[in-house]
Motif scaffolding. Structure first.
Motif, short mmCIF file in Angstrom:
data_model
loop_
_atom_site.label_atom_id
_atom_site.label_comp_id
_atom_site.label_asym_id
_atom_site.label_seq_id
_atom_site.Cartn_x
_atom_site.Cartn_y
_atom_site.Cartn_z
N LEU A 113 -1.40 -0.73 5.30
CA LEU A 113 -2.22 -0.68 4.06
C LEU A 113 -1.31 0.12 3.14
O LEU A 113 -0.30 -0.04 2.46
N ALA A 114 -1.32 1.89 4.16
CA ALA A 114 -0.55 2.68 3.59
C ALA A 114 1.50 2.40 3.70
O ALA A 114 1.30 2.96 2.47
N ILE A 115 1.41 1.85 4.35
CA ILE A 115 2.88 1.63 4.10
C ILE A 115 3.74 0.67 3.11
O ILE A 115 4.11 0.82 1.46
N ILE A 162 -8.63 5.20 3.41
CA ILE A 162 -8.54 4.49 4.03
C ILE A 162 -9.39 5.95 5.29
O ILE A 162 -9.23 6.18 6.06
N GLY A 164 -0.73 10.83 9.43
CA GLY A 164 -0.04 10.16 8.92
C GLY A 164 0.18 9.26 7.12
O GLY A 164 0.60 8.74 6.23
N ALA A 165 -1.21 8.73 6.94
CA ALA A 165 -1.60 8.16 5.01
C ALA A 165 -1.37 8.91 4.92
O ALA A 165 -1.23 8.84 3.55
N TYR A 222 -6.89 4.43 -2.38
CA TYR A 222 -7.06 4.12 -1.14
C TYR A 222 -6.53 4.79 -0.01
O TYR A 222 -7.05 4.91 0.98
N LEU A 248 1.95 9.78 3.45
CA LEU A 248 2.74 8.04 2.75
C LEU A 248 2.39 8.63 1.55
O LEU A 248 2.19 8.23 0.53
N ALA A 249 0.90 9.43 1.30
CA ALA A 249 0.27 8.43 0.33
C ALA A 249 0.70 9.87 -0.08
O ALA A 249 0.23 10.51 -1.50
N VAL A 267 -4.08 8.67 13.15
CA VAL A 267 -3.67 7.33 11.84
C VAL A 267 -3.56 8.58 10.06
O VAL A 267 -2.91 8.16 9.60
N MET A 276 -11.77 -2.17 2.23
CA MET A 276 -9.86 -1.62 1.74
C MET A 276 -9.14 -2.54 1.27
O MET A 276 -8.43 -2.13 0.33
N PHE A 277 -9.04 -3.06 1.76
CA PHE A 277 -7.91 -4.56 1.40
C PHE A 277 -8.55 -4.81 0.34
O PHE A 277 -7.24 -4.97 -1.09
N ILE A 334 -2.98 2.40 9.09
CA ILE A 334 -1.24 2.95 8.34
C ILE A 334 -0.50 1.24 7.83
O ILE A 334 0.23 1.74 6.99
N VAL A 383 -7.80 -1.95 -2.63
CA VAL A 383 -5.92 -2.26 -2.38
C VAL A 383 -5.17 -3.28 -3.68
O VAL A 383 -4.09 -3.27 -3.94
#
Lengths: 104, 123, 173, 387
Positions: free
Chosen positions: A81-83, B66, C160-161, B62, C164-165, C157, C69-70, A79, C73
């Motif tokens: 990272l999404a933000i 996720i 939510g993701a 991304y 947001l996307a 989650v 993932m980090f 979450i 991104v």
């Protein structure tokens, strides 16, 4: 005080050091994603303490809570990272100061 | 514990030394050609690359990362479950099935939701 | 200084210095790679503590999913090298370092005072599969409720993701 | 690694031998690939250097060593050179954890005036007690080699190719993990040797009390988990970026994707990593679904008795060594057949488009893997409980 024979206190000292590195990361850095990474560092330090106590007290509860800490940390990183990506799209940068004008 | 961790470390060092050493060997033994500017340009299959600063890379990746994390957590929770389920099916079979059924039901609903909302679409 | 201590010190030092490198290096992609080294180091530490299954899970979940993932991104953002990676202000910097030092000192003294009996780490060589079965049995009998809450958390989650996307376009819309 | 010095040194030498076995197998695989593709396309493969072109690969290796070590302009020098090594490490660490054959018992013997106690040597690199979880964990680290190679070579296209390759690899890692869950549920253990041990004899299973015996079929995992085997094979293809899933490094698409800027020996190290992953994937498939190193209707003791009866391998040490070699050959035969399937599929199937490839991963492989897990769980529940 300093024995070289590895015991419980060695693991606790290491996890305390990692925890402090995590706190410093959150305070010093300005890039949001590096702040998220230092939060992951702090959670890992907590995991080390959990497993160390579960090993030295011979009881499995420590490892179960490590399981749940991992699940929550992964969800939090996702979450976060999404933000960060949403803010990056809007402000073309992921500096922490962009987060002040989030609504609500 | 030691007769698993020590070999892994030895093998890690051996692989790094082996592959790194050979690459370093080619750096020494290999031809020494003159450094020409054009040769060092990133390979753009012929067209001179327009360094357009920050590239517009679609951000779709991304969302895959996720959803990978979330479903990977589900798989990781399944591993201990298989151990318990395979061993005492008679004693605990029912409640184990119900608890994992609920857990996987939630995540399968998550997958269906992501599918319907178009999270899995690729432009 | 038996072999157990040497492996512990190697892993502890790599984990700690990789952790420091995560917050010290200005370029975020390097700090993400140092985070991966920390995760692998922590997995090795779990090995020395004979928590084999947790070490495997740590490798799969943390080193194999979260940090990737980090890295992905950060590579997507393709940030030019960050000059001012650290927050400015000398006074605030001193305040931050001072407070962390105080917290560190208190934790160290707590450890030193309370750990009276210093249990040694000798190898119990528990069988990994039996330990994993014990862990799993306790996970699915005693903590079943927490396990279901984790399922719901993952669903929240995910939703939510996706919300947001929903934004349009690439990183530079 | 064992107690006394001899055991530790022998175990280390054995581990390094298995590591070199993997590295040395790469030129053979490249030769099989080039001859195989020639055979499929009705042309001659390399046959100039040495008989049947066997030394062609040796010549290539030497040629690669003398190529210029070239670092592109805006590449990050250290990571650019480190990426191939990072791509090779997971393949090496997982291949040595795979059990290759039955353990070798060495009876105590007299040497240099000292009596060495009886040893038991595992026929594998090192003995990993959580087996499959370790292999999955280290296997999931394989993505770092790609990402760093793409990012460090400073080329926009290789970065995009690297991100597409890693997105593909992580999507298929889910289906891989789930297909393994099916097998673990049936055999109920993480340790690979136990798993192989329970695949001996003829096919028998019990369903609600009644025993079913199928005399002519071996007791392999593939008959219990046919769908799981298919899912495992397909995601193994995707994990090692093999056709029809090698879009990110396809020449036509992104100019060889993440290893565009690599040439010479660094490219060869990338190939070693890719072929290493292929060997690990086919060895795991052989262990899970084709009964590992067991020969269908032949038990380990009967082979040992046979060797004990011959006078040449009379002593128990030599007999157990020969049985280990025989069973190692059976695993090798299965692995070579699966590697041929890799080559065979590569030169017959066309390449997927990227969105088709990702939607296959998420929309067909993952749901089918979930279905397979649920059906296996229900099958086990009803077969054991109502009996």
């Amino acid at each position: 005080m300093l024995e070289l024979e590895v015991g419980l206190s060695h693991y606790l000292v290491l996890s305390a050091a990692l925890f402090i590195v995590g706190i410093m990361g959150v305070l010093i850095r300005k890039n949001t994603i590096v702040i998220l990474m230092s939060i992951e560092l702090m959670l890992n330090a907590v995991n080390i303490t959990f497993v160390a106590f579960s090993r030295f007290l011979n009881n499995m509860d420590g490892q179960i809570s490590v399981f749940f800490v991992m699940a929550v940390a992964a969800a939090e990183a996702a979450i976060g990272l999404a933000i960060a990506v949403a803010v990056f799209k809007r402000f073309h940068g992921i500096n922490i100061r962009f987060f002040e004008n989030l609504k609500g | 514990m030691l007769d698993q961790l020590v070999p892994v470390m030895i093998l890690f060092v051996v692989t790094v030394v082996f592959a790194g050493g050979l690459i370093f060997l080619t750096a020494i033994v290999g031809q020494k050609a003159k450094k020409s500017e054009v040769k060092l340009m990133p390979y753009e299959c012929g067209l001179p690359g327009q360094e357009s600063g920050s590239t517009k890379i679609p951000v779709k990746f991304y969302l895959t990362a996720i959803s990978f994390i979330l479903f990977d957590l589900e798989v990781v929770f399944l591993y201990p479950w298989t151990l318990v389920f395979a061993e005492n099916v008679q004693a605990l079979g029912g409640p184990l099935l119900i608890s994992m059924g609920f857990f996987m039901g939630i995540l399968i609903y998550g997958l269906i939701y992501e599918w319907r909302v178009g999270g899995l679409e690729w432009d | 200084m038996s072999l157990i201590d040497i492996t512990f010190y190697i892993l502890a030092l790599t984990t700690f210095f990789a952790g420091v490198a995560v917050i010290a290096i200005p370029n975020p992609v390097y700090s993400a790679l140092c985070l991966a080294i920390t995760m692998i180091g922590v997995a090795g530490l779990f090995f020395t503590l004979e928590a084999y299954f947790i070490a495997g899970v740590q490798l799969i979940v943390y080193a194999g999913a979260v940090v990737i993932m980090f890295v992905m991104v950060l590579m997507l953002f393709d940030l030019k090298h960050e000059k001012k990676a650290f927050s400015k202000g000398l006074f605030s910097m001193i305040l931050k370092i001072g407070s962390s030092a105080v917290v560190l000192a208190s934790i160290f003294s707590a450890i030193y005072l309370t750990i009276s009996a210093k249990p040694r780490l000798e190898e119990v060589n528990t069988d990994a599969i039996v330990a994993a079965k014990g862990l799993a049995l306790q996970l699915f009998t005693k903590n079943v409720f927490a396990f279901e809450v984790i399922g719901i958390l993952l669903l929240v989650v995910l939703v939510g993701a996706i919300a947001l996307a929903k934004g349009k376009g690439g990183t530079h819309a | 690694m064992g107690s006394d010095l001899v055991e530790v040194s022998i175990n280390t030498i054995k581990m390094l031998a298995i590591f070199l076995m993997m590295i040395q197998a790469v030129p053979m695989l490249v030769w099989v690939e080039r001859r195989g593709s020639a055979f499929i396309q009705r042309r001659f493969g390399p046959n100039r250097v040495g008989p049947l072109g066997l030394f062609q690969l040796l010549a290539d290796a030497v040629k690669f060593i003398f190529k210029e070590n070239f670092v592109p302009k805006n590449a990050v020098k250290f990571l650019y050179l480190a990426a191939p090594v990072l791509a090779l490490i997971p393949a090496a660490l997982t291949f040595t954890a795979i059990p290759l054959s039955t353990p070798v018992e060495v009876a105590s013997f007299e040497l240099f005036g000292q009596s060495w106690g009886p040893y038991v040597f595992q026929f594998r690199g090192f003995e990993m007690n959580i087996g499959i979880i370790y292999i999955l964990g280290v296997g999931s680290l394989g993505v770092y080699g790609l990402l760093i190679a793409g990012w460090a070579s400073g080329n926009k296209y290789s970065l995009l190719g690297a991100i597409r390759a890693s997105a593909q690899m992580i999507s298929y890692e889910l289906a891989l993990g789930l297909s393994i869950v099916g097998i673990l549920m049936i055999y109920g253990t993480f340790d690979l040797v136990e798993l192989i041990g329970s695949q001996t004899g003829h096919l028998q299973f019990s369903f609600s009390g009644k025993e079913y015996h199928v005399g002519f079929l071996p007791n392999w995992g593939i008959f219990f988990q046919p769908l799981g085997a298919l899912l495992f094979l397909v995601s193994a293809f995707a994990e090692s970026n093999r056709l029809p899933f090698d879009l990110p490094e396809a020449e036509a698409e992104l100019v060889a994707g993440f290893h565009t800027e690599y040439g010479g020996f660094k490219m060869l190290v990338f190939f070693m990593g890719e072929y290493g992953h292929m060997m690990v994937a086919s060895a795991l498939f052989a262990i899970f679904y084709l009964g590992g190193y067991h020969i269908p209707f032949v038990s380990v003791d009967s082979v040992k008795e046979f060797f004990l009866s011959t006078e040449m391998f009379g002593t128990s040490t030599l007999a157990s060594l020969m049985t280990a070699l025989v069973f190692h050959l059976s695993l090798l035969f299965k692995v070579i057949f699966l590697l041929w399937v890799f080559v065979w599929v590569r030169w017959t199937l066309p390449r997927f488009k990227y969105d088709r490839l990702m939607s296959l991963g998420w929309k067909t492989m993952l749901p089918w893997a979930l279905v397979n897990t649920i059906v296996t769980a229900l099958f086990i529940y009803y077969s054991k409980v109502s009996g």
